[in-house]
Design a protein around this motif. Structure first.
Motif, short mmCIF file in Angstrom:
data_model
loop_
_atom_site.label_atom_id
_atom_site.label_comp_id
_atom_site.label_asym_id
_atom_site.label_seq_id
_atom_site.Cartn_x
_atom_site.Cartn_y
_atom_site.Cartn_z
N TYR A 13 72.69 110.19 64.96
CA TYR A 13 71.57 110.43 65.87
C TYR A 13 71.93 109.87 67.24
CZ TYR A 13 68.54 111.33 61.81
OH TYR A 13 67.97 111.85 60.67
N ASN A 14 71.49 110.55 68.27
CA ASN A 14 71.69 110.10 69.66
C ASN A 14 73.15 109.82 69.99
OD1 ASN A 14 68.88 110.20 69.89
ND2 ASN A 14 68.69 108.06 69.23
N VAL A 22 72.87 106.02 66.23
CA VAL A 22 72.79 105.56 64.83
C VAL A 22 73.62 106.50 63.95
CG1 VAL A 22 71.30 105.13 62.83
CG2 VAL A 22 70.40 104.73 65.12
N ALA A 24 73.71 107.64 60.66
CA ALA A 24 72.86 107.59 59.46
C ALA A 24 73.66 107.95 58.22
CB ALA A 24 71.67 108.53 59.63
N GLU A 43 68.74 101.60 49.99
CA GLU A 43 67.85 100.72 50.74
C GLU A 43 67.17 101.48 51.87
OE1 GLU A 43 69.24 96.69 51.88
OE2 GLU A 43 70.90 97.20 50.55
N SER A 44 66.09 100.89 52.40
CA SER A 44 65.41 101.47 53.54
C SER A 44 66.40 101.61 54.70
CB SER A 44 64.26 100.55 53.94
OG SER A 44 63.57 101.13 54.99
N GLY A 45 66.44 102.81 55.29
CA GLY A 45 67.35 103.04 56.41
C GLY A 45 68.74 103.47 55.99
N SER A 46 68.95 103.70 54.67
CA SER A 46 70.30 104.07 54.22
C SER A 46 70.60 105.56 54.45
CB SER A 46 70.48 103.71 52.74
OG SER A 46 69.51 104.38 51.96
N GLY A 47 69.58 106.33 54.83
CA GLY A 47 69.84 107.73 55.17
C GLY A 47 69.35 108.75 54.16
N LYS A 48 68.46 108.34 53.26
CA LYS A 48 67.98 109.24 52.20
C LYS A 48 67.21 110.43 52.79
CE LYS A 48 65.60 105.95 50.25
NZ LYS A 48 65.91 104.85 51.18
N SER A 49 66.25 110.12 53.68
CA SER A 49 65.45 111.21 54.25
C SER A 49 66.30 112.09 55.16
CB SER A 49 64.26 110.65 55.04
OG SER A 49 63.43 109.92 54.17
N THR A 50 67.24 111.44 55.86
CA THR A 50 68.15 112.21 56.71
C THR A 50 68.88 113.25 55.86
OG1 THR A 50 68.47 110.35 58.20
CG2 THR A 50 70.19 112.04 58.20
N HIS A 203 62.15 105.36 46.18
CA HIS A 203 62.39 103.92 46.14
C HIS A 203 62.08 103.38 44.76
CE1 HIS A 203 61.78 103.61 50.66
NE2 HIS A 203 62.92 103.02 50.42
#
Ligand SMILES: Nc1ncnc2c1ncn2[C@@H]1O[C@H](COP(=O)(O)OP(=O)(O)OP(=O)(O)O)[C@@H](O)[C@H]1O
Length: 255
Positions: A13-14, A22, A24, A43-50, A203
């Motif tokens: 990203y960016n 980032v 991701a 973990e949170s922020g590990s890129g699952k939703s990405t 999660h």
């Protein structure tokens, strides 16, 4: 037969903006066979939703390949992607994403209406699904009149009425109490038994224990790929709890 193949997938990203850049996903590789029920943890922020958004064709990778149903997604223009999403993919989100201005029946019909399906055909498709998901008595209510569990069952009905190649679920039990979560997971298991391929970001270890395979993302890569095999739900749960602890501690000793 592989329904999904992901090769060297990277998402930054960016890119080009030093302060906000980032990475991701660094280098994601995996294949999903038709009929698999795969959970994605991390973990949170590990890129699952990405990852889910890239597979859903809602965003573009920085590099790498996503081959879904033998079609390479990046070769499609926006219009083709929208059509692909409607025809080949079903979505279930944590927040249900139902339209409050439409009754339940029309919410479920929405993806078929967009495909100009005839009303009689829509009804024929709806009846067995509404029965199986125990929402047949709710069809003329509106989303705001339903409980969270009921809304999520409606969202599942809307997702599978098009007979999608793959059902993508992002934290489907995230807003549900434990009973409704169990009910939803039972439904996912049943749908999967009919041959529906499911990819679920979660999660919840309890939810992941129902899947036939769990992928853990860490440091932008698939860190661990665990098959349930002959394990019971309870054994898989225990194994997942243990694996998560080992992964948190650095990953040494994972089997
Ligand atoms: N649109 C965006 N622009 C910039 N950075 C983003 C964007 N979306 C996600 N990120 C960043 O990418 C990384 C991965 O985010 P992502 O939402 O995929 O993680 P996640 O594993 O789904 O997290 P969670 O479990 O908390 O939902 C995070 O560092 C996040 O801040």
């Amino acid at each position: 037969m592989n329904i999904l193949e992901i090769n060297n997938l990277r998402k930054v990203y960016n890119e080009g903006k030093i302060e906000t850049k980032v990475t991701a996903l660094k280098d994601i590789n995996f294949k999903v066979k038709k009929g698999e029920f795969v959970a994605i943890m991390g973990e949170s922020g590990s890129g699952k939703s990405t990852l889910l958004n890239l597979i859903a064709t809602l965003d573009n990778p920085t590099s790498g390949e996503i081959i879904l149903n033998n079609e390479e997604i990046k070769n499609k223009n926006d219009k083709e992607k929208a059509r692909f999403r409607r025809e080949k993919l079903g979505f279930v989100y944590q927040d249900f994403s139902l339209l409050n201005s439409l009754n339940i029946k029309d919410n479920i019909f929405l993806p078929l209406v967009l495909e100009n399906t005839k009303y009689k055909e829509m009804e024929e498709k709806l009846n067995p699904i509404a029965k199986a998901l125990k929402i047949d008595s709710l069809l003329y209510k509106f989303p705001y009149e339903l409980s969270g569990g009921q809304k999520q069952r409606v969202a599942v009905a809307r997702a599978i009425i098009t007979n999608p190649e793959i059902l993508l679920a992002d934290e489907p039990t995230g807003a549900l109490d434990s009973n409704s979560s169990m009910e939803l997971l039972n439904i996912f298991e049943k749908i999967n038994e009919t041959g529906q391929t499911i990819l679920m970001v979660t999660h919840s270890t309890m939810a992941a224990a129902r899947a036939s395979r769990v992928l853990f993302i860490k440091d932008g890569k698939i860190f661990y790929d665990l098959y349930k095999g002959e394990m019971t739900n309870e054994q898989m749960y225990e194994k997942l709890v243990k694996s998560q602890m080992i992964i948190l501690a650095g990953g040494e000793g994972l089997e």
